[in-house]
Design a protein around this motif. Structure first.
Motif, short mmCIF file in Angstrom:
data_model
loop_
_atom_site.label_atom_id
_atom_site.label_comp_id
_atom_site.label_asym_id
_atom_site.label_seq_id
_atom_site.Cartn_x
_atom_site.Cartn_y
_atom_site.Cartn_z
N PRO A 10 -8.58 -0.09 -2.18
CA PRO A 10 -8.77 -0.01 -3.88
C PRO A 10 -8.07 1.05 -4.30
O PRO A 10 -7.69 0.69 -5.53
CB PRO A 10 -10.57 0.24 -3.81
CG PRO A 10 -11.03 -0.18 -2.67
CD PRO A 10 -10.08 0.21 -1.63
N VAL A 11 -7.77 2.31 -3.78
CA VAL A 11 -7.08 3.30 -4.35
C VAL A 11 -6.58 4.11 -3.24
O VAL A 11 -7.31 4.65 -2.33
CB VAL A 11 -8.08 4.36 -5.29
CG1 VAL A 11 -7.08 5.42 -5.74
CG2 VAL A 11 -8.75 3.74 -6.28
N ALA A 12 -5.31 4.19 -3.24
CA ALA A 12 -4.62 5.06 -2.03
C ALA A 12 -3.91 6.15 -2.70
O ALA A 12 -3.29 6.09 -3.64
CB ALA A 12 -3.36 4.11 -1.42
N THR A 13 -4.10 7.38 -2.37
CA THR A 13 -3.64 8.67 -2.85
C THR A 13 -2.30 8.90 -2.34
O THR A 13 -2.03 8.60 -0.92
CB THR A 13 -4.58 9.79 -2.54
OG1 THR A 13 -6.01 9.53 -3.15
CG2 THR A 13 -4.01 11.20 -2.96
N ILE A 14 -1.14 9.28 -3.22
CA ILE A 14 -0.10 9.62 -2.67
C ILE A 14 0.02 11.38 -2.72
O ILE A 14 -0.36 11.93 -3.58
CB ILE A 14 0.80 9.07 -3.75
CG1 ILE A 14 0.90 7.73 -3.97
CG2 ILE A 14 2.32 9.63 -3.70
CD1 ILE A 14 1.81 7.20 -5.32
N SER A 58 -0.02 11.56 -7.03
CA SER A 58 -0.55 10.31 -7.76
C SER A 58 -1.32 9.52 -6.80
O SER A 58 -1.81 9.81 -5.82
CB SER A 58 0.68 9.61 -8.27
OG SER A 58 0.51 8.69 -9.15
N GLN A 59 -1.44 8.45 -7.46
CA GLN A 59 -2.40 7.34 -6.64
C GLN A 59 -1.94 5.71 -6.98
O GLN A 59 -1.12 5.59 -7.82
CB GLN A 59 -4.02 7.37 -7.03
CG GLN A 59 -4.46 8.55 -6.42
CD GLN A 59 -5.96 8.70 -6.91
OE1 GLN A 59 -6.47 8.33 -7.99
NE2 GLN A 59 -7.01 9.19 -6.22
N LEU A 60 -2.25 5.14 -6.08
CA LEU A 60 -1.94 3.56 -6.02
C LEU A 60 -3.29 2.76 -6.33
O LEU A 60 -4.21 3.23 -5.70
CB LEU A 60 -1.18 3.14 -4.84
CG LEU A 60 0.19 3.97 -4.34
CD1 LEU A 60 0.50 3.69 -2.98
CD2 LEU A 60 1.26 3.48 -5.32
N LEU A 61 -3.04 1.63 -6.85
CA LEU A 61 -4.13 0.87 -7.12
C LEU A 61 -3.77 -0.44 -5.94
O LEU A 61 -2.84 -0.92 -5.58
CB LEU A 61 -4.39 0.43 -8.40
CG LEU A 61 -4.51 1.30 -9.41
CD1 LEU A 61 -4.84 0.52 -10.75
CD2 LEU A 61 -5.74 2.30 -9.16
N TYR A 62 -5.11 -1.13 -5.84
CA TYR A 62 -5.15 -2.11 -4.67
C TYR A 62 -3.83 -3.22 -5.20
O TYR A 62 -4.06 -3.70 -6.19
CB TYR A 62 -6.39 -2.85 -4.97
CG TYR A 62 -6.71 -3.86 -3.84
CD1 TYR A 62 -6.56 -3.79 -2.42
CD2 TYR A 62 -7.11 -5.17 -4.30
CE1 TYR A 62 -6.74 -4.74 -1.48
CE2 TYR A 62 -7.56 -6.26 -3.36
CZ TYR A 62 -7.08 -5.97 -1.86
OH TYR A 62 -7.34 -6.89 -1.15
N GLY A 63 -3.13 -3.65 -4.15
CA GLY A 63 -2.00 -4.57 -4.44
C GLY A 63 -0.85 -4.10 -5.20
O GLY A 63 0.12 -4.68 -5.48
N GLU A 64 -0.90 -2.83 -5.34
CA GLU A 64 0.36 -2.31 -6.24
C GLU A 64 1.53 -2.08 -5.35
O GLU A 64 1.45 -1.46 -4.14
CB GLU A 64 0.07 -0.89 -6.84
CG GLU A 64 0.88 -0.27 -7.50
CD GLU A 64 0.78 0.92 -8.42
OE1 GLU A 64 1.56 1.84 -8.72
OE2 GLU A 64 -0.65 1.30 -8.42
#
Length: 311
Positions: A10-14, A58-64
């Motif tokens: 759901p959310v991946a942290t960069i 930053s962060q990524l959202l699911y499917g980004e």
């Protein structure tokens, strides 16, 4: 060799580097991931240390989508291609656990894209049973088809359903209906009291520029990821004439020592600002600007219009 991947949680942290991760961050680097457990396990000081110690970017959202440049010891050096930055023209750089990514697969049957328009959204399997994933606001996925009140989307975990009432659709990420900057400020009201989270780009917690970036994204604009770069774009509005400011203008604040932009919020009208603040409350708040410590640090006011924001 570079390759395209997508965020598979759901959310991946960069992260700034793999070494940035502390023992207490295990929940935030796992798959499956629980943002709620990770955030709840941290004290306020431990959460703010992510900022002070420059651990997160930053962060990524699911499917980004991301470009993976290299992989080392289970970590991927990535570029987040939807997050505009001067750090790299291809996208926002950093490190993500490889376990939180999946290789991008070609899709021949997409009819457009679907973007989550509620704070959190349940996904369902094609048979109507609930999937284990709840995804955050602004998650954007390829759309396969619409049937009745359901929309089928292609996800990193296969075909999933979302309720039509929870989403917006468009022919591509470039063609979501553009709304006004005032509408972006109004969207921020939906997240009042959400905890401040350094590097935060999700409805589990935003940082100051993550909030402005995502509210504009929800209104059809892609503005730069970071506050300093947001301050360099848009139309300049006079600092000394608050009567000329409009709801949705971005207010920028400078560090008193370096003079660099270190904070941003939405002007809300009547002398008020809505922003994600790391001070005192540590949450998204609506405040009277003159009653805060930010008032003396105001350094720029910028207005984004329909000409702004593209990938």
């Amino acid at each position: 060799m570079e390759s395209m991947y997508v965020c598979a949680v759901p959310v991946a942290t960069i992260w700034t580097s793999p070494e940035s991760v502390r023992e207490l961050d295990e929940e935030g680097t796992a798959n499956p991931l629980s943002m709620n457990r990770w955030i709840a396990a941290m004290t306020v000081d431990e959460r703010f240390a992510l900022c002070k110690e420059k651990r997160i970017q930053s962060q990524l959202l699911y499917g980004e989508p991301v470009i993976v440049e290299s992989v080392k010891n289970g970590w991927a050096s990535i570029l987040a291609v939807w997050q505009k930055t001067d750090k790299d023209v291809r996208g926002y750089p950093g490190w993500v656990p490889l376990a939180q990514l999946k290789e991008s697969q070609p899709l021949d049957n997409a009819e457009g894209v679907v973007r989550i328009d509620v704070p959190k959204c349940q996904l369902w399997h094609p048979d109507g049973s609930p999937a284990s994933l709840v995804v955050p606001f602004n998650t954007t996925l390829p759309m396969i088809k619409k049937e009745g009140n359901w929309i089928s989307a292609a996800t990193p975990d296969g075909e999933r359903l979302v309720r039509e009432q929870d989403v917006c659709t468009a022919s591509s990420i470039h063609h979501f209906k553009k709304q006004s900057a005032s509408a972006a400020a109004e969207r921020a009201i939906e997240f009042l009291d959400l905890p401040y989270f350094w590097g935060g780009m999700s409805s589990y917690g935003y940082d100051c520029s993550g909030l402005t970036y995502n509210m504009f994204k929800a209104c059809g604009f892609f503005i730069p990821r970071d506050a300093g770069e947001q301050a360099a774009e848009g139309e300049s509005i006079r600092l000394d004439d608050p009567a000329a400011w409009k709801r949705g203008d971005l207010l920028f604040f400078a560090d008193e020592q370096s003079g660099n932009v270190d904070h941003v919020g939405f002007y809300y009208g009547e002398g008020q600002m809505i922003h994600a603040t790391a001070s005192k409350k540590g949450a998204i708040e609506l405040c009277t600007l003159s009653e805060t410590s930010y008032g003396n640090r105001l350094c720029a006011v910028r207005r984004y219009s329909e000409e702004a924001g593209s990938l």
